[in-house]
Design a protein around this motif. Structure first.
Motif, PDB file in Angstrom:
ATOM      1  N   GLU A  61     -12.319  -3.081   2.407  1.00 33.70           N
ATOM      2  CA  GLU A  61     -12.987  -3.855   1.368  1.00 33.70           C
ATOM      3  C   GLU A  61     -12.146  -3.898   0.095  1.00 33.70           C
ATOM      4  O   GLU A  61     -12.117  -4.924  -0.604  1.00 33.70           O
ATOM      5  N   CYS A  62     -11.460  -2.800  -0.213  1.00 32.26           N
ATOM      6  CA  CYS A  62     -10.595  -2.769  -1.388  1.00 32.26           C
ATOM      7  C   CYS A  62      -9.468  -3.784  -1.246  1.00 32.26           C
ATOM      8  O   CYS A  62      -9.157  -4.530  -2.190  1.00 32.26           O
TER       9      CYS A  62
ATOM     10  N   ILE B  68      -1.782  -1.952  -4.087  1.00 33.23           N
ATOM     11  CA  ILE B  68      -2.941  -1.088  -3.866  1.00 33.23           C
ATOM     12  C   ILE B  68      -2.608   0.279  -4.453  1.00 33.23           C
ATOM     13  O   ILE B  68      -1.672   0.941  -3.986  1.00 33.23           O
TER      14      ILE B  68
ATOM     15  N   ASP C 220     -10.949  -7.450  -1.292  1.00 31.80           N
ATOM     16  CA  ASP C 220     -11.331  -7.842  -2.643  1.00 31.80           C
ATOM     17  C   ASP C 220     -10.110  -8.244  -3.467  1.00 31.80           C
ATOM     18  O   ASP C 220     -10.134  -9.247  -4.201  1.00 31.80           O
TER      19      ASP C 220
ATOM     20  N   HIS D 248      -3.896   6.908  -3.742  1.00 31.02           N
ATOM     21  CA  HIS D 248      -4.915   7.918  -4.033  1.00 31.02           C
ATOM     22  C   HIS D 248      -4.520   9.258  -3.437  1.00 31.02           C
ATOM     23  O   HIS D 248      -4.192   9.363  -2.256  1.00 31.02           O
TER      24      HIS D 248
ATOM     25  N   CYS E  65       0.857  -1.196   0.000  1.00 32.73           N
ATOM     26  CA  CYS E  65       0.000   0.000   0.000  1.00 32.73           C
ATOM     27  C   CYS E  65       0.884   1.234   0.000  1.00 32.73           C
ATOM     28  O   CYS E  65       0.965   1.985   0.979  1.00 32.73           O
TER      29      CYS E  65
ATOM     30  N   LEU F 195     -14.201   1.125   3.564  1.00 36.92           N
ATOM     31  CA  LEU F 195     -14.017   1.072   2.118  1.00 36.92           C
ATOM     32  C   LEU F 195     -12.591   0.640   1.773  1.00 36.92           C
ATOM     33  O   LEU F 195     -12.364  -0.147   0.836  1.00 36.92           O
ATOM     34  N   TYR F 196     -11.631   1.151   2.541  1.00 41.10           N
ATOM     35  CA  TYR F 196     -10.225   0.787   2.337  1.00 41.10           C
ATOM     36  C   TYR F 196     -10.028  -0.702   2.608  1.00 41.10           C
ATOM     37  O   TYR F 196      -9.347  -1.407   1.841  1.00 41.10           O
TER      38      TYR F 196
ATOM     39  N   GLY G 197      -5.314  -3.880  -6.400  1.00 44.63           N
ATOM     40  CA  GLY G 197      -6.456  -3.351  -5.663  1.00 44.63           C
ATOM     41  C   GLY G 197      -6.550  -1.869  -5.977  1.00 44.63           C
ATOM     42  O   GLY G 197      -5.676  -1.097  -5.563  1.00 44.63           O
ATOM     43  N   ASP G 198      -7.568  -1.468  -6.701  1.00 41.73           N
ATOM     44  CA  ASP G 198      -7.599  -0.101  -7.240  1.00 41.73           C
ATOM     45  C   ASP G 198      -8.229   0.873  -6.245  1.00 41.73           C
ATOM     46  O   ASP G 198      -9.364   1.338  -6.411  1.00 41.73           O
ATOM     47  N   TRP G 199      -7.473   1.200  -5.208  1.00 41.07           N
ATOM     48  CA  TRP G 199      -7.965   2.130  -4.195  1.00 41.07           C
ATOM     49  C   TRP G 199      -8.200   3.520  -4.775  1.00 41.07           C
ATOM     50  O   TRP G 199      -9.145   4.210  -4.396  1.00 41.07           O
TER      51      TRP G 199
ATOM     52  N   VAL H 196     -11.619   3.498  -6.371  1.00 38.41           N
ATOM     53  CA  VAL H 196     -12.667   3.422  -5.352  1.00 38.41           C
ATOM     54  C   VAL H 196     -12.815   4.753  -4.627  1.00 38.41           C
ATOM     55  O   VAL H 196     -13.929   5.260  -4.421  1.00 38.41           O
TER      56      VAL H 196
END
Length: 606
Positions: free
Chosen positions: A590-591, A524, A594, A527, A495, A587-588, A557-559, A562
């Motif tokens: 879940e990213c 990840i 996933d 952002h 990350c 949300l972070y 993982g496309d944070w 998202v």
């Protein structure tokens, strides 16, 4: 004597700064507006000092300091007092460490304060309300040093011609020394705020202006300059020369970037030289247009430019957290112009003992002394009250510190458990190599650190190592340490990338190449809500999305995607961190989950 067209220099500097602060993603280099002001100040102060020496054969240092204080301090105090009530519109995070901010601003040491506290000029999570007074600090430091130098030179120099030469040489040496210090410093740093804030490395624009002031003054001119202007310069040529330099400044301000090394090696000195060229052109144009009046609008905007600069930043910081950017910029501009006009045309003349005409009545300072004293007392009292109420750290800083403490405590527990566990001898010397531990290792930066406790509470079989300001090269070191010690788990989640350097591809490729077989790698995407396609963090995300097609063991993982779909979760933040907000942390999480689920369907590295 007022030089016509100098107003355009000040206006250009102000416009650059305002565009940069209001529209930083589009006008990335507008910070050179400050260097325009620096160059002009160096020119003006030196030229006026030489004019004074020409008249009196001396330079009154005490009078010089008094004039500077009376020009600088009243608008500064007024700005602090008038801005403070607006902080009630935002949370306490926006007055974090307010006592030291105010003290630094009033003592003209904000640049030192920002360097010592690790301040970053482009930090946007909880930007300091008075960080912009760093430039005022350098300016005052220049006045203190250069005023004394001119005083000594004037005291031991018999003629104006000799003084000009000594001022020119002294300015040139100091300009070269400072510019060289910035050039060398830029080659050794990846985060440039310390050399940006430092008076040692960022004072050279003043001395470039001083060199010009020694040649082309206000009243008293170098004879060679007068002869050159008379023989070779026409009104048209002067106008074109000034306009070309001003246009060059706008072009430079459009392309420069604060986080680019070239900005510090060449950009600032280029801006200072263009500003000096514009000043020279305006000086010549003034002498070639004796019968032309400067538009009153130019004069007005130049007069209030300093105070507008003071007011605009804290007001924009506050309004930008309450309104859309366009509305925040509009409100900031309107109030800044209003407050600046009051300061320049009403308050400052009265404080200097000059009468002011208001609604056909003449006012003196004696007449307004009582209401002025009451208002000042109330304003100062409110500032003191807010300083006493202000937190010492912001909620984000507190969240990151708690996350860091919890992480360190976890590491200590692991070390203790390992040290006290009974040792088990291998059954045979030819036993197979240690198996890769199952589960997930997450290596992250400050975004992950702020969410660490939440992630641990909602994930199983996971280790998290996160740290603020971590770049990919530092993450690589963590990866290698864990891999060499046998602690790196099968699924490795990186990350990283918000703090992305120019060689982001090379750094990331090292991670891919040096990861040993048996692991899956999950990136990840970083952002930053303020980043556009020119930012390294944005470019890294674009490049990372291409990796799974080349490497089957890599998952994305496309944070960034998202997060951009949920801008409401970043309201009131820097657009990158979410300050411990549960909805954003969910949300972070879940990213990441996933991406891990999809990674289980891919092979490990062979």
């Amino acid at each position: 004597m007022r030089i016509k067209w100098f107003s355009l220099i000040r206006i250009t500097g102000l416009i650059c700064v305002l565009l940069y602060h209001f529209f930083q993603m589009r006008y990335t280099g507008g910070f050179i507006g400050v260097d325009i002001f620096f160059t002009f100040s160096g020119y003006l102060i030196t030229a006026l000092a030489l004019d004074e020496f020409s008249r009196k054969k001396s330079f009154a240092l005490r009078d010089f300091y008094y004039r500077r204080v009376m020009r600088i301090l009243p608008p500064l105090v007024l700005m602090i007092c008038l801005v403070m009530p607006f902080t009630l519109l935002v949370g306490q995070d926006y007055i974090t460490d307010l006592t030291r901010q105010v003290t630094s601003a009033l003592s003209f040491s904000t640049n030192i304060f920002e360097i010592k506290t690790g301040g970053t000029y482009e930090s946007r999570f909880i930007p300091h309300l008075f960080v912009h007074t760093w430039s005022l600090a350098i300016e005052v430091q220049f006045y203190l040093v250069w005023g004394f130098v001119i005083y000594l030179l004037a005291k031991f120099t018999p003629t104006l011609a000799q003084l000009r030469k000594r001022v020119f040489v002294s300015s040139g040496l100091l300009a070269c020394g400072s510019a060289l210090a910035m050039y060398l410093g830029a080659q050794q740093m990846n985060e440039f705020s310390p050399i940006y804030f430092s008076s040692v490395t960022h004072i050279f624009p003043f001395f470039i202006g001083s060199m010009l002031g020694a040649i082309a003054g206000i009243k008293e001119l170098l004879p060679a300059f007068s002869q050159t202007v008379a023989k070779h310069w026409t009104k048209k040529r002067a106008l074109i020369f000034m306009a070309a330099n001003l246009l060059g400044l706008f072009v430079l301000a459009y392309f420069l970037r604060f986080d680019r090394r070239e900005t510090y090696m060449y950009g600032f000195i280029g801006a200072s030289l263009l500003a000096a060229g514009a000043i020279f052109g305006a000086n010549v144009l003034h002498r070639k247009t004796p019968d032309t009046k400067e538009p009153q609008l130019f004069v007005y905007l130049a007069d209030i430019s300093y105070s507008v600069y003071l007011f605009h930043w804290p007001l924009y910081v506050i309004f930008s957290k309450q309104f859309s950017n366009g509305l925040a910029a509009l409100l900031t501009t309107i109030l800044s112009v209003g407050f600046a006009s009051f300061s320049y045309y009403f308050l400052e003349p009265l404080l200097r003992g000059k009468p002011v005409s208001l609604f056909n009545q003449t006012l003196t300072f004696k007449q307004i002394l009582a209401p002025f004293g009451i208002c000042l007392t109330l304003g100062v009292s409110f500032v003191i009250y807010l300083c006493l109420q202000a937190p010492t750290v912001s909620s984000l800083e507190r969240n990151l510190m708690l996350g860091s403490i919890a992480q360190d405590a976890g590491k200590l527990e692991q070390l203790y458990a390992k040290a006290t566990a009974p040792k088990v001898e291998p059954k045979a010397t030819n036993e197979a190599k240690t198996q890769i531990p199952a589960g997930t290792t997450i290596i992250g930066d400050s975004v992950t650190l702020g969410s660490r406790s939440y992630l641990l509470d909602h994930m199983s079989d996971v280790d998290i190592d996160a740290e603020g300001n971590r770049t990919m090269n530092l993450a690589y070191d963590v990866l290698m340490n864990q891999q060499n010690s046998g602690q790196l788990r099968q699924n490795v989640v990186m990350c990283i990338g918000t703090n992305s350097l120019d060689d982001y591809q090379e750094q990331t490729q090292k991670v891919i190449d040096d990861l040993k077989p048996g692991h899956r790698l999950i990136f990840i995407t970083p952002h930053d809500g303020h980043a556009d396609s020119s930012y390294n963090s944005y470019k890294l995300g674009v490049w990372e999305r291409t990796l799974p097609a080349k490497y089957k063991f890599i998952t994305i993982g496309d944070w960034d995607k998202v997060a951009r779909a949920h801008p409401e979760l970043f309201e009131g933040t820097d657009g990158t961190h979410f300050g411990g907000r549960e909805e954003a942390m969910k949300l972070y999480l879940e990213c990441i989950q996933d991406a891990l689920q999809r990674a289980q369907k891919t092979p490990v590295k062979k």
